[in-house]
Write an enzyme that holds these catalytic residues in place. Sequence first.
Site, PDB file in Angstrom:
ATOM      1  N   ARG A  61      11.476  -5.251   5.975  1.00 35.69           N
ATOM      2  CA  ARG A  61      11.096  -3.855   5.673  1.00 35.69           C
ATOM      3  C   ARG A  61      11.897  -2.901   6.563  1.00 35.69           C
ATOM      4  O   ARG A  61      12.022  -3.112   7.770  1.00 35.69           O
ATOM      5  CB  ARG A  61       9.600  -3.652   5.918  1.00 35.69           C
ATOM      6  CG  ARG A  61       9.187  -2.190   5.922  1.00 35.69           C
ATOM      7  CD  ARG A  61       7.706  -1.971   5.690  1.00 35.69           C
ATOM      8  NE  ARG A  61       6.843  -2.431   6.754  1.00 35.69           N
ATOM      9  CZ  ARG A  61       5.520  -2.385   6.715  1.00 35.69           C
ATOM     10  NH1 ARG A  61       4.900  -1.922   5.638  1.00 35.69           N
ATOM     11  NH2 ARG A  61       4.809  -2.834   7.727  1.00 35.69           N
ATOM     12  N   LYS A 118       0.835  -1.214   0.000  1.00 40.94           N
ATOM     13  CA  LYS A 118       0.000   0.000   0.000  1.00 40.94           C
ATOM     14  C   LYS A 118       0.869   1.263   0.000  1.00 40.94           C
ATOM     15  O   LYS A 118       0.636   2.181  -0.769  1.00 40.94           O
ATOM     16  CB  LYS A 118      -0.942   0.034   1.226  1.00 40.94           C
ATOM     17  CG  LYS A 118      -1.938  -1.116   1.268  1.00 40.94           C
ATOM     18  CD  LYS A 118      -2.889  -1.003   2.439  1.00 40.94           C
ATOM     19  CE  LYS A 118      -2.223  -1.116   3.802  1.00 40.94           C
ATOM     20  NZ  LYS A 118      -1.600  -2.435   4.069  1.00 40.94           N
ATOM     21  N   ARG A 170      -1.377  -9.568  12.971  1.00 38.65           N
ATOM     22  CA  ARG A 170      -1.922  -8.505  12.107  1.00 38.65           C
ATOM     23  C   ARG A 170      -2.690  -9.099  10.925  1.00 38.65           C
ATOM     24  O   ARG A 170      -3.713  -8.564  10.507  1.00 38.65           O
ATOM     25  CB  ARG A 170      -0.786  -7.598  11.619  1.00 38.65           C
ATOM     26  CG  ARG A 170      -0.295  -6.664  12.728  1.00 38.65           C
ATOM     27  CD  ARG A 170       1.101  -6.136  12.462  1.00 38.65           C
ATOM     28  NE  ARG A 170       1.200  -5.358  11.260  1.00 38.65           N
ATOM     29  CZ  ARG A 170       2.334  -5.105  10.627  1.00 38.65           C
ATOM     30  NH1 ARG A 170       3.480  -5.579  11.088  1.00 38.65           N
ATOM     31  NH2 ARG A 170       2.338  -4.384   9.537  1.00 38.65           N
ATOM     32  N   ARG A 178     -10.307   0.378   8.144  1.00 40.09           N
ATOM     33  CA  ARG A 178      -9.889  -1.012   8.344  1.00 40.09           C
ATOM     34  C   ARG A 178     -11.005  -1.843   8.978  1.00 40.09           C
ATOM     35  O   ARG A 178     -10.797  -3.031   9.220  1.00 40.09           O
ATOM     36  CB  ARG A 178      -8.682  -1.045   9.266  1.00 40.09           C
ATOM     37  CG  ARG A 178      -7.346  -1.264   8.554  1.00 40.09           C
ATOM     38  CD  ARG A 178      -6.251  -1.165   9.601  1.00 40.09           C
ATOM     39  NE  ARG A 178      -5.042  -1.828   9.220  1.00 40.09           N
ATOM     40  CZ  ARG A 178      -3.969  -1.208   8.729  1.00 40.09           C
ATOM     41  NH1 ARG A 178      -3.988   0.071   8.495  1.00 40.09           N
ATOM     42  NH2 ARG A 178      -2.882  -1.900   8.467  1.00 40.09           N
ATOM     43  N   ARG A 187      10.275  -1.590  12.126  1.00 41.49           N
ATOM     44  CA  ARG A 187       9.139  -1.306  13.012  1.00 41.49           C
ATOM     45  C   ARG A 187       9.009  -2.400  14.070  1.00 41.49           C
ATOM     46  O   ARG A 187       9.239  -3.570  13.796  1.00 41.49           O
ATOM     47  CB  ARG A 187       7.854  -1.225  12.174  1.00 41.49           C
ATOM     48  CG  ARG A 187       7.691   0.120  11.501  1.00 41.49           C
ATOM     49  CD  ARG A 187       6.577   0.167  10.479  1.00 41.49           C
ATOM     50  NE  ARG A 187       5.377  -0.568  10.833  1.00 41.49           N
ATOM     51  CZ  ARG A 187       4.304  -0.648  10.043  1.00 41.49           C
ATOM     52  NH1 ARG A 187       4.301  -0.023   8.871  1.00 41.49           N
ATOM     53  NH2 ARG A 187       3.250  -1.339  10.406  1.00 41.49           N
TER      54      ARG A 187
HETATM   55  N1  LIG Z   1      10.287  -8.309  -2.533  1.00 41.98           N
HETATM   56  C1  LIG Z   1       9.362  -7.356  -2.715  1.00 41.98           C
HETATM   57  N2  LIG Z   1       9.184  -6.449  -1.748  1.00 41.98           N
HETATM   58  C2  LIG Z   1       8.238  -5.478  -1.974  1.00 41.98           C
HETATM   59  C3  LIG Z   1       7.451  -5.425  -3.163  1.00 41.98           C
HETATM   60  N3  LIG Z   1       6.604  -4.373  -3.064  1.00 41.98           N
HETATM   61  C4  LIG Z   1       6.842  -3.793  -1.867  1.00 41.98           C
HETATM   62  N4  LIG Z   1       7.835  -4.446  -1.212  1.00 41.98           N
HETATM   63  C5  LIG Z   1       8.418  -4.205   0.105  1.00 41.98           C
HETATM   64  O1  LIG Z   1       7.547  -4.862   1.025  1.00 41.98           O
HETATM   65  C6  LIG Z   1       7.436  -4.130   2.238  1.00 41.98           C
HETATM   66  C7  LIG Z   1       5.961  -3.791   2.475  1.00 41.98           C
HETATM   67  O2  LIG Z   1       5.534  -2.849   1.501  1.00 41.98           O
HETATM   68  P1  LIG Z   1       4.689  -1.576   1.942  1.00 41.98           P
HETATM   69  O3  LIG Z   1       4.488  -0.709   0.733  1.00 41.98           O
HETATM   70  O4  LIG Z   1       5.287  -0.968   3.147  1.00 41.98           O
HETATM   71  O5  LIG Z   1       3.278  -2.334   2.299  1.00 41.98           O
HETATM   72  P2  LIG Z   1       2.040  -1.889   3.208  1.00 41.98           P
HETATM   73  O6  LIG Z   1       2.286  -2.462   4.562  1.00 41.98           O
HETATM   74  O7  LIG Z   1       0.852  -2.512   2.532  1.00 41.98           O
HETATM   75  O8  LIG Z   1       1.990  -0.383   3.199  1.00 41.98           O
HETATM   76  C8  LIG Z   1       8.344  -2.908   2.067  1.00 41.98           C
HETATM   77  O9  LIG Z   1       9.596  -3.230   2.635  1.00 41.98           O
HETATM   78  C9  LIG Z   1       8.453  -2.732   0.545  1.00 41.98           C
HETATM   79  O10 LIG Z   1       9.680  -2.126   0.167  1.00 41.98           O
HETATM   80  C10 LIG Z   1       7.694  -6.428  -4.167  1.00 41.98           C
HETATM   81  O11 LIG Z   1       7.058  -6.463  -5.225  1.00 41.98           O
HETATM   82  N5  LIG Z   1       8.651  -7.354  -3.875  1.00 41.98           N
HETATM   83  N1  LIG Z   2      -7.554   2.297  10.378  1.00 39.83           N
HETATM   84  C1  LIG Z   2      -6.970   1.728  11.445  1.00 39.83           C
HETATM   85  N2  LIG Z   2      -7.719   1.213  12.442  1.00 39.83           N
HETATM   86  C2  LIG Z   2      -7.159   0.638  13.520  1.00 39.83           C
HETATM   87  N3  LIG Z   2      -5.839   0.502  13.690  1.00 39.83           N
HETATM   88  C3  LIG Z   2      -5.029   0.992  12.722  1.00 39.83           C
HETATM   89  C4  LIG Z   2      -5.552   1.633  11.555  1.00 39.83           C
HETATM   90  N4  LIG Z   2      -4.511   2.017  10.777  1.00 39.83           N
HETATM   91  C5  LIG Z   2      -3.405   1.627  11.403  1.00 39.83           C
HETATM   92  N5  LIG Z   2      -3.705   1.006  12.580  1.00 39.83           N
HETATM   93  C6  LIG Z   2      -2.746   0.444  13.553  1.00 39.83           C
HETATM   94  O1  LIG Z   2      -1.422   0.723  13.108  1.00 39.83           O
HETATM   95  C7  LIG Z   2      -0.740  -0.486  12.753  1.00 39.83           C
HETATM   96  C8  LIG Z   2       0.173  -0.228  11.562  1.00 39.83           C
HETATM   97  O2  LIG Z   2      -0.619   0.185  10.469  1.00 39.83           O
HETATM   98  P1  LIG Z   2       0.016   0.367   9.030  1.00 39.83           P
HETATM   99  O3  LIG Z   2       1.225   1.213   9.080  1.00 39.83           O
HETATM  100  O4  LIG Z   2      -1.086   0.797   8.096  1.00 39.83           O
HETATM  101  O5  LIG Z   2       0.451  -1.135   8.714  1.00 39.83           O
HETATM  102  P2  LIG Z   2       0.746  -1.827   7.343  1.00 39.83           P
HETATM  103  O6  LIG Z   2       1.429  -0.782   6.491  1.00 39.83           O
HETATM  104  O7  LIG Z   2       1.661  -2.923   7.667  1.00 39.83           O
HETATM  105  O8  LIG Z   2      -0.562  -2.276   6.763  1.00 39.83           O
HETATM  106  C9  LIG Z   2      -1.852  -1.505  12.516  1.00 39.83           C
HETATM  107  O9  LIG Z   2      -1.409  -2.844  12.700  1.00 39.83           O
HETATM  108  C10 LIG Z   2      -2.849  -1.072  13.600  1.00 39.83           C
HETATM  109  O10 LIG Z   2      -2.448  -1.491  14.902  1.00 39.83           O
END
Ligand SMILES: Nc1nc2c(ncn2[C@@H]2O[C@H](COP(=O)(O)OP(=O)(O)O)[C@@H](O)[C@H]2O)c(=O)[nH]1
Ligand SMILES: Nc1ncnc2c1ncn2[C@@H]1O[C@H](COP(=O)(O)OP(=O)(O)O)[C@@H](O)[C@H]1O
Length: 223
Positions: free
Chosen positions: A127, A19, A171, A93, A160
């Site tokens: 990450r 995301k 999660r 969420r 993190r």
């Molecule tokens: N290996 C790999 N890592 C990725 C890819 N896309 C994102 N990431 C990495 O996966 C981790 C999670 O991505 P992030 O954008 O933070 O996901 P979010 O938690 O949904 O916001 C980060 O360390 C990114 O750099 C991919 O296509 N391949």
């Molecule tokens: N909309 C939300 N409602 C409740 N908790 C949230 C929300 N957004 C974030 N959080 C809290 O913050 C943590 C980290 O969120 P986020 O950075 O969006 O994680 P990720 O990028 O791994 O999806 C979540 O696991 C939750 O504990």
Amino acid sequence: MVLQRIFRAVIMGPPGSGKGTVSARITKTFGLSHISSGDILRSNISNKSELGLLMKCCIDQGQLVPDDVMSRLILRDLRAMDHSSWLLDGFPRTVPQAEALDDAHSVDTVINLNVPFQTIKQRLTSRWTHLPTGRVYNVDFNPPKVPGLDDETGEPLVQRDDDTPDTVTLRLKAYENQTEPVLEYYRSNGVLETFTGTETNMIWPHVEAFLHKKLFSVKQKVA
Ligand SMILES: Nc1nc2c(ncn2[C@@H]2O[C@H](COP(=O)(O)OP(=O)(O)O)[C@@H](O)[C@H]2O)c(=O)[nH]1
Ligand SMILES: Nc1ncnc2c1ncn2[C@@H]1O[C@H](COP(=O)(O)OP(=O)(O)O)[C@@H](O)[C@H]1O
């Protein structure tokens, strides 16, 4: 690209689905403002605000922050952006959060990143995050130019506290139980667009093409 009218989008997907990575590309390409609920919470924790300190234990235990706290926090920020186009990342969420958002704003589209859980687990434990901006890196996928340092500011990157294997499992459970019903909510509202894959670089061109089309048709309708 300069948008002709206000456009509001939500990006959804399990933790680690990309995301933040896709949001950075969307904001760069389409000029929407990015609002990340996780970044807002982590900034409250870094500033040691009362709310941040209260919420830290929920986050570190892989649980969601209570709906009323989260909705108040995000809707307050959105009120200050009344004339902007935005992309919400990490909110809503839960179904009550989606209802609270609907009461205040209409959402034009919801981008859902559908990435298998197995792919995600490996990503999250490697990450690295620049906390002040939320910029993310990954040892294999997009390493920083200098190991351990943010490309733009040269400041340190951190892992993190909630990116440990056990917390990631919790999660993902919270995602299945509390967030998947939100997908159904938006599907029945007719605004959900799902993108499936295991690599962001494969998913991104489809997201970009979809948004181009969406923004173009919005402009046509307005004209
Ligand atoms: N290996 C790999 N890592 C990725 C890819 N896309 C994102 N990431 C990495 O996966 C981790 C999670 O991505 P992030 O954008 O933070 O996901 P979010 O938690 O949904 O916001 C980060 O360390 C990114 O750099 C991919 O296509 N391949
Ligand atoms: N909309 C939300 N409602 C409740 N908790 C949230 C929300 N957004 C974030 N959080 C809290 O913050 C943590 C980290 O969120 P986020 O950075 O969006 O994680 P990720 O990028 O791994 O999806 C979540 O696991 C939750 O504990």
